[in-house]
Design a protein around this motif. Structure first.
Motif, PDB file in Angstrom:
ATOM      1  N   TYR A   8     -19.115  13.067  15.004  1.00 55.65           N
ATOM      2  CA  TYR A   8     -18.361  14.220  14.494  1.00 55.65           C
ATOM      3  C   TYR A   8     -16.877  14.057  14.814  1.00 55.65           C
ATOM      4  O   TYR A   8     -16.023  14.295  13.949  1.00 55.65           O
ATOM      5  CB  TYR A   8     -18.901  15.538  15.070  1.00 55.65           C
ATOM      6  N   PHE A  42     -18.670  23.019  11.041  1.00 54.39           N
ATOM      7  CA  PHE A  42     -19.938  23.335  11.700  1.00 54.39           C
ATOM      8  C   PHE A  42     -21.100  22.651  10.961  1.00 54.39           C
ATOM      9  O   PHE A  42     -21.967  22.024  11.569  1.00 54.39           O
ATOM     10  CB  PHE A  42     -20.128  24.856  11.745  1.00 54.39           C
ATOM     11  N   ARG A  46     -23.618  19.737  12.362  1.00 58.53           N
ATOM     12  CA  ARG A  46     -25.086  19.871  12.316  1.00 58.53           C
ATOM     13  C   ARG A  46     -25.712  18.735  11.520  1.00 58.53           C
ATOM     14  O   ARG A  46     -26.724  18.164  11.897  1.00 58.53           O
ATOM     15  CB  ARG A  46     -25.465  21.198  11.636  1.00 58.53           C
ATOM     16  N   SER A  47     -25.081  18.451  10.366  1.00 57.40           N
ATOM     17  CA  SER A  47     -25.680  17.471   9.454  1.00 57.40           C
ATOM     18  C   SER A  47     -25.685  16.064  10.052  1.00 57.40           C
ATOM     19  O   SER A  47     -26.542  15.251   9.718  1.00 57.40           O
ATOM     20  CB  SER A  47     -24.924  17.456   8.128  1.00 57.40           C
TER      21      SER A  47
ATOM     22  N   ILE B  19      -9.598  22.623  15.228  1.00 54.53           N
ATOM     23  CA  ILE B  19     -11.026  22.855  15.452  1.00 54.53           C
ATOM     24  C   ILE B  19     -11.553  21.832  16.464  1.00 54.53           C
ATOM     25  O   ILE B  19     -11.472  20.627  16.228  1.00 54.53           O
ATOM     26  CB  ILE B  19     -11.803  22.776  14.126  1.00 54.53           C
ATOM     27  N   THR B  20     -12.054  22.321  17.567  1.00 54.89           N
ATOM     28  CA  THR B  20     -12.545  21.428  18.617  1.00 54.89           C
ATOM     29  C   THR B  20     -14.072  21.515  18.691  1.00 54.89           C
ATOM     30  O   THR B  20     -14.679  22.405  18.080  1.00 54.89           O
ATOM     31  CB  THR B  20     -11.967  21.831  19.983  1.00 54.89           C
ATOM     32  N   LEU B  21     -14.646  20.612  19.485  1.00 53.19           N
ATOM     33  CA  LEU B  21     -16.102  20.627  19.656  1.00 53.19           C
ATOM     34  C   LEU B  21     -16.580  21.934  20.276  1.00 53.19           C
ATOM     35  O   LEU B  21     -17.652  22.434  19.946  1.00 53.19           O
ATOM     36  CB  LEU B  21     -16.523  19.452  20.536  1.00 53.19           C
ATOM     37  N   ILE B  24     -16.946  24.424  17.640  1.00 54.08           N
ATOM     38  CA  ILE B  24     -18.165  24.160  16.868  1.00 54.08           C
ATOM     39  C   ILE B  24     -19.381  24.714  17.614  1.00 54.08           C
ATOM     40  O   ILE B  24     -20.250  25.353  17.022  1.00 54.08           O
ATOM     41  CB  ILE B  24     -18.346  22.630  16.650  1.00 54.08           C
ATOM     42  N   ARG B  25     -19.408  24.484  18.934  1.00 59.79           N
ATOM     43  CA  ARG B  25     -20.543  25.001  19.719  1.00 59.79           C
ATOM     44  C   ARG B  25     -20.544  26.528  19.702  1.00 59.79           C
ATOM     45  O   ARG B  25     -21.599  27.163  19.628  1.00 59.79           O
ATOM     46  CB  ARG B  25     -20.460  24.487  21.153  1.00 59.79           C
ATOM     47  N   ARG B  27     -19.424  28.334  17.298  1.00 64.41           N
ATOM     48  CA  ARG B  27     -19.870  28.706  15.952  1.00 64.41           C
ATOM     49  C   ARG B  27     -21.402  28.582  15.861  1.00 64.41           C
ATOM     50  O   ARG B  27     -22.061  29.406  15.226  1.00 64.41           O
ATOM     51  CB  ARG B  27     -19.217  27.765  14.934  1.00 64.41           C
ATOM     52  N   ALA B  28     -21.945  27.533  16.486  1.00 67.11           N
ATOM     53  CA  ALA B  28     -23.402  27.338  16.471  1.00 67.11           C
ATOM     54  C   ALA B  28     -24.092  28.499  17.180  1.00 67.11           C
ATOM     55  O   ALA B  28     -25.114  29.019  16.704  1.00 67.11           O
ATOM     56  CB  ALA B  28     -23.747  26.020  17.155  1.00 67.11           C
ATOM     57  N   TYR B  31     -23.935  31.514  14.996  1.00 68.24           N
ATOM     58  CA  TYR B  31     -24.876  31.339  13.881  1.00 68.24           C
ATOM     59  C   TYR B  31     -26.296  31.710  14.324  1.00 68.24           C
ATOM     60  O   TYR B  31     -27.003  32.461  13.647  1.00 68.24           O
ATOM     61  CB  TYR B  31     -24.793  29.866  13.447  1.00 68.24           C
ATOM     62  N   LEU B  92     -27.972  27.649   5.734  1.00 74.48           N
ATOM     63  CA  LEU B  92     -27.529  26.308   5.346  1.00 74.48           C
ATOM     64  C   LEU B  92     -28.473  25.236   5.884  1.00 74.48           C
ATOM     65  O   LEU B  92     -28.731  25.197   7.082  1.00 74.48           O
ATOM     66  CB  LEU B  92     -26.134  26.057   5.910  1.00 74.48           C
ATOM     67  N   PRO B  93     -29.015  24.388   5.024  1.00 74.96           N
ATOM     68  CA  PRO B  93     -29.886  23.328   5.534  1.00 74.96           C
ATOM     69  C   PRO B  93     -29.087  22.311   6.354  1.00 74.96           C
ATOM     70  O   PRO B  93     -27.895  22.130   6.125  1.00 74.96           O
ATOM     71  CB  PRO B  93     -30.450  22.689   4.257  1.00 74.96           C
ATOM     72  N   GLY B  94     -29.761  21.669   7.292  1.00 75.89           N
ATOM     73  CA  GLY B  94     -29.075  20.701   8.153  1.00 75.89           C
ATOM     74  C   GLY B  94     -28.676  19.438   7.417  1.00 75.89           C
ATOM     75  O   GLY B  94     -27.666  18.821   7.718  1.00 75.89           O
TER      76      GLY B  94
END
Lengths: 169, 193
Positions: A8, A42, A46-47, B19-21, B24-25, B27-28, B31, B92-94
């Motif tokens: 990523y 995001f 994930r992908s 945007i950092t890791l 993202i975490r 955001r996860a 979600y 959203l699918p992975g």
């Protein structure tokens, strides 16, 4: 997880700016652009857990980005304006009252407005063309046949030439 | 034309580096929490429905409506399950990168179309037997203080209002399904080029 994070990081470093430009091409409002960009990142993160080299990393990233944009648009149904195809825009470009463009900033905002008027997959082709991808790569990302991509690129070039005659030079 | 491409690619994108890791975490986590909240809302709605029906029946005033009321609870639970199932499919699918944009777009439209065109089956039909049964029971229980013709009018009005409501819901879903079908056709046309 570490491998996913590393991949990523690489993707974000190499394609972060492209994703930001795509988000701008899809959304008008800066808040929505930021939201879409974060969703793209995001979804990309994930992908990458399932990425095993079935296509190039670049193709994978652009597919994720465009699919997130499609999904967001379908979810919000925000685009109430009538979207048109490249062919229609090429035909009407000569008759439109074109504002004088005096700066790069103005050129960009006009270009973004133009892209947002396009219906899918014409908007995707235009965005990928502007990112300097060739017809084969665009075909892999969009799922259009190479011939259909070539036709659209031809129309995109004609549209940009008519709409922004010499403006950027 | 490369000039326009150059201008496009050279535009400043300061947001790209923001945007950092850890974002993202975060955001996860958000979600996951959104999905949990959605599930909790559906569970609470289902439980509230059961509790209110049980309470109404326990008062003894609506004993005659016991069976259709239970049918109505079952209908609600069925619809909640359907909403949960369909909402879960909407996440959203992975493996987003595995689908070309056109295929993904069509797949999403097809899924929405299926939901809308079959709404009569998963959203409307479950409520109809209980509703008709309740109206029928109400028709068998005339209110003593109301003249018979007025009572029949009230029952007819309830029936018509219900039918009007469910027909409107069906038409709304059908219109949405028809619009989606057009978009699917358009994509198929583009794909065939």
């Amino acid at each position: 997880m570490e491998e996913q994070d590393a991949l990523y990081q690489r993707a974000a470093t190499e394609f972060g700016a492209s994703l930001a430009r795509l988000a701008r091409g899809y959304e008008t409002d800066s808040e929505q652009q930021r939201d879409l960009l974060q969703d793209m990142h995001f979804a990309l993160w994930r992908s990458l857990a399932t990425f095993n080299g079935q296509c190039s990393l670049r193709t994978w990233i652009y597919r994720v980005a465009h699919n997130v944009a499609i999904s967001t648009r379908l979810r919000r149904r925000a685009r109430r304006t009538q979207l048109v195809g490249l062919d229609e825009l090429v035909e009407t470009a000569d008759n439109e009252d074109i504002e004088q463009i005096s700066s790069e900033h103005q050129l960009l905002s006009q270009l973004q407005m133009l892209i947002r008027r396009l219906k899918p997959p014409d908007d995707q082709v235009m965005l990928l063309y502007l990112e300097d991808l060739d017809a084969t790569a665009i075909s892999e990302i969009t799922g259009l046949s190479p011939g259909a991509v070539a036709t659209r690129i031809h129309r995109a070039k004609a549209l940009l030439a008519r709409r922004f005659r010499g403006e950027s030079s | 034309m490369s000039d326009i491409k150059t201008v496009w690619k050279n535009q400043a994108t300061p947001e790209a580096g923001m945007i950092t890791l850890s974002d993202i975490r975060a955001r996860a986590a958000k979600y996951q929490s959104r999905i949990r909240t959605r599930n909790v809302v559906l569970y609470v709605y289902g439980l509230a429905n059961i509790a209110i029906t049980a309470w109404l029946l326990s008062t003894g005033r609506y004993a005659a409506f016991a069976t259709p009321a239970l049918l109505m609870v079952i209908a609600h639970l069925f619809v909640i399950w359907q909403v949960w199932k369909r909402a879960a499919a909407r996440d959203l699918p992975g493996e987003l990168g595995g689908h070309a944009a056109l295929d993904f777009h069509r797949q999403e439209l097809q899924r929405q179309h299926e939901t809308m065109s079959r709404a009569w089956l998963w959203y409307i039909a479950p409520f109809i037997p209980a509703f008709l049964w309740e109206v029928w029971i109400r028709a068998q229980m005339p209110t003593p203080s109301v003249p018979p013709y007025a009572d029949r009018m009230i029952v007819s009005m309830i029936l018509l209002a219900g039918l009007f409501f469910w027909t409107s819901v069906w038409l709304w879903f059908s219109r949405g399904a028809a619009r989606l079908q057009l978009q699917i056709k358009e994509l198929d046309h583009v794909k065939a080029e």
